[in-house]
Design a protein around this motif. Structure first.
Motif, PDB file in Angstrom:
ATOM      1  N   HIS A   1      38.189 -91.757 -10.615  1.00  0.00           N
ATOM      2  CA  HIS A   1      37.656 -90.429 -10.944  1.00  0.00           C
ATOM      3  C   HIS A   1      36.135 -90.394 -10.867  1.00  0.00           C
ATOM      4  O   HIS A   1      35.544 -89.322 -10.837  1.00  0.00           O
ATOM      5  CB  HIS A   1      38.205 -89.900 -12.275  1.00  0.00           C
ATOM      6  CG  HIS A   1      37.751 -90.617 -13.492  1.00  0.00           C
ATOM      7  ND1 HIS A   1      36.601 -90.292 -14.159  1.00  0.00           N
ATOM      8  CD2 HIS A   1      38.302 -91.652 -14.162  1.00  0.00           C
ATOM      9  CE1 HIS A   1      36.468 -91.092 -15.209  1.00  0.00           C
ATOM     10  NE2 HIS A   1      37.492 -91.929 -15.229  1.00  0.00           N
ATOM     11  N   TYR A   2      35.519 -91.557 -10.795  1.00  0.00           N
ATOM     12  CA  TYR A   2      34.071 -91.591 -10.531  1.00  0.00           C
ATOM     13  C   TYR A   2      33.764 -91.570  -9.035  1.00  0.00           C
ATOM     14  O   TYR A   2      32.615 -91.417  -8.641  1.00  0.00           O
ATOM     15  CB  TYR A   2      33.450 -92.846 -11.145  1.00  0.00           C
ATOM     16  CG  TYR A   2      33.360 -92.769 -12.652  1.00  0.00           C
ATOM     17  CD1 TYR A   2      32.366 -91.992 -13.268  1.00  0.00           C
ATOM     18  CD2 TYR A   2      34.270 -93.446 -13.455  1.00  0.00           C
ATOM     19  CE1 TYR A   2      32.284 -91.905 -14.639  1.00  0.00           C
ATOM     20  CE2 TYR A   2      34.191 -93.369 -14.837  1.00  0.00           C
ATOM     21  CZ  TYR A   2      33.198 -92.594 -15.421  1.00  0.00           C
ATOM     22  OH  TYR A   2      33.124 -92.505 -16.783  1.00  0.00           O
TER      23      TYR A   2
ATOM     24  N   TRP B   1      35.133 -89.654  -6.537  1.00  0.00           N
ATOM     25  CA  TRP B   1      35.574 -88.499  -5.749  1.00  0.00           C
ATOM     26  C   TRP B   1      34.607 -88.120  -4.637  1.00  0.00           C
ATOM     27  O   TRP B   1      35.041 -87.672  -3.583  1.00  0.00           O
ATOM     28  CB  TRP B   1      35.761 -87.280  -6.656  1.00  0.00           C
ATOM     29  CG  TRP B   1      36.888 -87.416  -7.616  1.00  0.00           C
ATOM     30  CD1 TRP B   1      37.844 -88.413  -7.640  1.00  0.00           C
ATOM     31  CD2 TRP B   1      37.206 -86.537  -8.700  1.00  0.00           C
ATOM     32  NE1 TRP B   1      38.725 -88.198  -8.674  1.00  0.00           N
ATOM     33  CE2 TRP B   1      38.354 -87.061  -9.343  1.00  0.00           C
ATOM     34  CE3 TRP B   1      36.627 -85.367  -9.187  1.00  0.00           C
ATOM     35  CZ2 TRP B   1      38.944 -86.440 -10.449  1.00  0.00           C
ATOM     36  CZ3 TRP B   1      37.201 -84.756 -10.285  1.00  0.00           C
ATOM     37  CH2 TRP B   1      38.349 -85.286 -10.906  1.00  0.00           C
ATOM     38  N   ASN B   2      33.314 -88.253  -4.867  1.00  0.00           N
ATOM     39  CA  ASN B   2      32.363 -87.779  -3.863  1.00  0.00           C
ATOM     40  C   ASN B   2      32.083 -88.804  -2.764  1.00  0.00           C
ATOM     41  O   ASN B   2      31.306 -88.536  -1.856  1.00  0.00           O
ATOM     42  CB  ASN B   2      31.048 -87.362  -4.535  1.00  0.00           C
ATOM     43  CG  ASN B   2      31.220 -86.057  -5.307  1.00  0.00           C
ATOM     44  OD1 ASN B   2      32.121 -85.266  -5.005  1.00  0.00           O
ATOM     45  ND2 ASN B   2      30.364 -85.842  -6.295  1.00  0.00           N
TER      46      ASN B   2
ATOM     47  N   GLU C   1      26.894 -88.967   0.083  1.00  0.00           N
ATOM     48  CA  GLU C   1      28.130 -88.267  -0.224  1.00  0.00           C
ATOM     49  C   GLU C   1      29.055 -88.380   0.988  1.00  0.00           C
ATOM     50  O   GLU C   1      28.601 -88.313   2.127  1.00  0.00           O
ATOM     51  CB  GLU C   1      27.808 -86.796  -0.515  1.00  0.00           C
ATOM     52  CG  GLU C   1      28.773 -86.189  -1.493  1.00  0.00           C
ATOM     53  CD  GLU C   1      28.191 -84.951  -2.147  1.00  0.00           C
ATOM     54  OE1 GLU C   1      28.653 -83.857  -1.794  1.00  0.00           O
ATOM     55  OE2 GLU C   1      27.288 -85.102  -2.996  1.00  0.00           O
TER      56      GLU C   1
HETATM   57  C1  LIG Z   1      30.453 -84.634  -7.039  1.00  0.00           C
HETATM   58  O1  LIG Z   1      29.379 -83.854  -6.605  1.00  0.00           O
HETATM   59  C2  LIG Z   1      29.281 -82.576  -7.227  1.00  0.00           C
HETATM   60  C3  LIG Z   1      28.181 -81.804  -6.509  1.00  0.00           C
HETATM   61  O2  LIG Z   1      27.022 -82.562  -6.434  1.00  0.00           O
HETATM   62  C4  LIG Z   1      29.033 -82.790  -8.714  1.00  0.00           C
HETATM   63  O3  LIG Z   1      28.931 -81.560  -9.373  1.00  0.00           O
HETATM   64  C5  LIG Z   1      30.190 -83.583  -9.288  1.00  0.00           C
HETATM   65  O4  LIG Z   1      29.947 -83.866 -10.655  1.00  0.00           O
HETATM   66  C6  LIG Z   1      30.394 -84.881  -8.538  1.00  0.00           C
HETATM   67  N1  LIG Z   1      31.635 -85.470  -8.976  1.00  0.00           N
HETATM   68  C7  LIG Z   1      31.730 -86.757  -9.328  1.00  0.00           C
HETATM   69  C8  LIG Z   1      33.067 -87.218  -9.777  1.00  0.00           C
HETATM   70  O5  LIG Z   1      30.812 -87.521  -9.283  1.00  0.00           O
END
Ligand SMILES: *[C@@H]1O[C@H](CO)[C@@H](O)[C@H](O)[C@H]1NC(C)=O
Ligand SMILES: *[C@@H]1O[C@H](CO)[C@@H](O)[C@H](O)[C@H]1NC(C)=O
Ligand SMILES: [Zn+2]
Length: 614
Positions: free
Chosen positions: A555-556, A558-559, A284
């Motif tokens: 949008h995939y 973000w993390n 992450e």
């Molecule tokens: C990012 O991480 C959070 C916490 O783990 C998760 O709930 C969320 O779905 C993730 N977002 C994406 C766009 O992958």
């Protein structure tokens, strides 16, 4: 994907005409106020609120009555420090690698290298990697086979990329390239794009000037589906990396390239799987910065403004079903299911979502950057936008004024939209329709969220349901309740999410003052400033953030990093036509600048200290 931002010419003319008309009216009626305002304008407007603004502000269409100013550009003297509205980074050029950057520009100026770069794109366009809404996952449908052809082509065209970088295929056809840097302590950067294109409708083929998958270079344009969206992005970054490798460049900072396979149908099979893989391998927040498609730059006459998209609207599809008792249509009730559904649709359209230009929003920054640097905008308008930074009345005036100029466009920028896009009902002309439905597509304002959209449905439709004697089941129920449960009413309305997962607006990427923004915008400025195209323009250039009203694969992602930029370094005039339509073509020299941008971005990211804090 693409993001338009600034005023087009028609709009500018309308804006100017509108302001002139208003001025004429006001000069007639408010010359006393005019004098007072002129006096005040000799001071810094940002520091105080002119008393007469308040008076004029009583009408949303009142404007500062003033003669058109002919102040020298840039407009920093006198009343308003325009540059403070939209702070600019310094140009950033490679310094440790200055020699290499210069060498690259020499190469990119050579005819053979240009033609190689153009043909990289042309050849990729000739492989029709169309994607379809209804396509099952890779491996389950032969329509994916063209992606294997594209990969073979990549291997042939980019031998160094394939021998020096680690290649990973994900979910069969999504591609990730890992270019190991020598300094493990530096966070990698990632450049992304997509391999798929929207299909060409068979009955539009004869409208194309060149066949849609010709990849033909006519000396100016490279033609064909994907030449802009997004094979130009994918091929420009591959071309940049192959060229850097050819020059023997070895990065200190790891560079990752990732290319999805179904961005045009939501990105699930490609970016969805890529994101999962990257999170596993890099963790992450594992990247310092990510650059995906979107944005671009635009020549506004006297200046160029470049607009990386740093915010993205959300998305939600809502299905409205009406279930009623069927029967023979010889004894009909006053309303059939179709009649009820029509009433619901009518009330939704009569109650559009609220729009608001928020001072904290990305799009307000966009407007401020235009006001700061686009001297072709009417000066009164520019002053009003400047004042809107601290003055609520001015802010409301800007909002109302723009909405009057181009309602649909600005409603989309300022708020959540709704479009009733599907409807279904009735099976036979002599039978009452028992189950009818419609689907509305919403693009959610960057300051809102899917929950607010759902609750607005309840607010708008509850009173209508009561009036029609219909039971409303909104969003919460796991299964469609049977009509028996609602015998007390004439029928049942069921609201539910449908199709794609609801998408919240993207987290806003930090801009002014953020190191990654500085690196990106400094690289954009230096790429524009050193352009090698034949129609190079010497105009001053500025960079400002922009809100994307569509969605990309990001949008995939973000993390992976908070520094997500949707930015393709391409001029608006480098596109022959819009994307997703006939006659998609890219100006070859514009595309070459895109290659230069990626090359410089990789070099700048390699030696900068701006990314140290990530
Ligand atoms: C990012 O991480 C959070 C916490 O783990 C998760 O709930 C969320 O779905 C993730 N977002 C994406 C766009 O992958
Ligand atoms: C609502 O519909 C039901 C079922 O048709 C009916 O029994 C009831 O009287 C209706 N109520 C009103 C207020 O019209
Ligand atoms: Zn795209």
């Amino acid at each position: 994907m693409s993001g338009q931002s600034y005023f087009d010419d028609t709009e500018k003319r309308a804006l100017e005409k509108g302001l002139q008309a208003k001025e004429a009216v006001q000069l007639d009626s408010s010359h006393v106020l005019d004098r007072k305002c002129s006096w005040v304008r000799t001071r810094r407007i940002l520091a105080l609120i002119c008393a007469c603004t308040f008076l004029l502000g009583q009408s949303a269409y009142s404007y500062w009555p003033s003669a058109r100013s002919s102040r020298p550009y840039p407009l920093t003297s006198g009343d308003i420090d325009y540059s403070a509205l939209c702070p600019q980074s310094e140009e950033i050029s490679p310094s440790a690698n200055a020699g290499l950057a210069e060498q690259l520009d020499k190469l990119y100026s050579q005819r053979e290298v240009k033609e190689w770069a153009y043909e990289n794109l042309g050849g990729a366009v000739r492989i029709p990697t169309e994607t379809y809404d209804d396509i099952p996952p890779p491996g389950e449908d032969s329509r994916w086979d063209t992606f294997a052809v594209l990969h073979k082509y990549f291997e042939k065209r980019f031998p160094l990329v394939h021998s020096k970088l680690q290649v990973t295929k994900i979910n069969m056809y999504a591609l990730v390239f890992h270019w190991q840097g020598s300094d493990e302590s530096l966070k990698p950067i990632i450049l992304t794009g997509h391999q798929d294109v929207v299909p060409v409708l068979p009955d539009t083929v004869d409208q194309w000037i060149q066949p849609p998958f010709s990849g033909y270079y006519d000396g100016t344009w490279i033609w064909g589906r994907g030449s802009c969206d997004d094979k130009s992005g994918t091929l420009a970054s591959l071309t940049a990396v192959e060229t850097l490798l050819k020059q023997g460049f070895k990065p200190k900072r790891t560079v990752v390239l990732a290319y999805g396979i179904d961005e045009e149908r939501g990105g699930e099979h490609g970016a969805g799987h890529i994101a999962e893989y990257l999170l596993k391998v890099y963790g992450e927040d594992g990247f310092a910065v990510l650059v995906d498609e979107g944005g671009g730059y635009k020549d506004l006459g006297n200046v160029i403004i470049s607009s990386p998209n740093t915010a993205e609207k959300g998305k939600l599809n809502v299905q409205i079903e009406v279930t009623t008792l069927g029967g023979h249509s010889s004894v009909p009730p006053p309303h059939t299911g179709i009649g009820y559904l029509s009433t619901l649709i009518t009330s939704l359209e009569a109650n559009p979502f609220p729009v608001e230009l928020k001072r904290s929003s990305t799009y307000f920054k966009t407007l401020q950057c235009a006001a700061a640097y686009d001297d072709s905008l009417p000066s009164d308008y520019r002053e009003l936008v400047a004042k809107a930074s601290i003055d609520d009345i001015a802010l409301a005036q800007v909002q109302e004024y723009l909405l009057a100029q181009r309602p649909d466009f600005y409603r989309a920028k300022f708020g959540t939209t709704q479009a009733i896009d599907l409807i279904h009902g009735g099976v036979k002309v002599n039978a009452l329709p028992e189950h009818v439905w419609t689907v509305a597509n919403h693009r959610i304002a960057d300051w809102s969220n899917p929950a607010e959209v759902r609750s607005r449905y309840i607010d708008v439709l509850s009173p209508v349901a009561t009036e029609l004697n219909l039971t409303l089941h909104a969003f919460g129920l796991p299964a469609l309740p049977s009509l028996e449960q609602s015998r007390a009413s004439a029928g049942l309305i069921t609201l539910s999410d449908i199709y794609d997962e609801p998408l919240a607006p993207a987290p806003v990427t930090p801009t002014f003052g953020s190191p990654a923004w500085e690196l990106l915008s400094g690289t954009i400025l230096s790429t524009l400033g050193s352009a090698i195209r034949s129609d190079v323009t010497e105009k001053p250039a500025y960079v400002g953030p922009e809100l994307s009203i569509g969605n990309t694969d990001t949008h995939y992602y973000w993390n992976l990093t908070r520094n997500i930029f949707r930015y393709g370094h391409l001029g608006e005039d480098d596109r022959y036509n819009g994307a997703h339509t006939v006659n998609e073509a890219i100006k070859a020299e514009g595309y070459l600048e895109k290659v230069r941008f990626y090359s410089r971005f990789i070099l700048n990211a390699d030696e900068t200290h701006l990314l140290d804090s990530y």
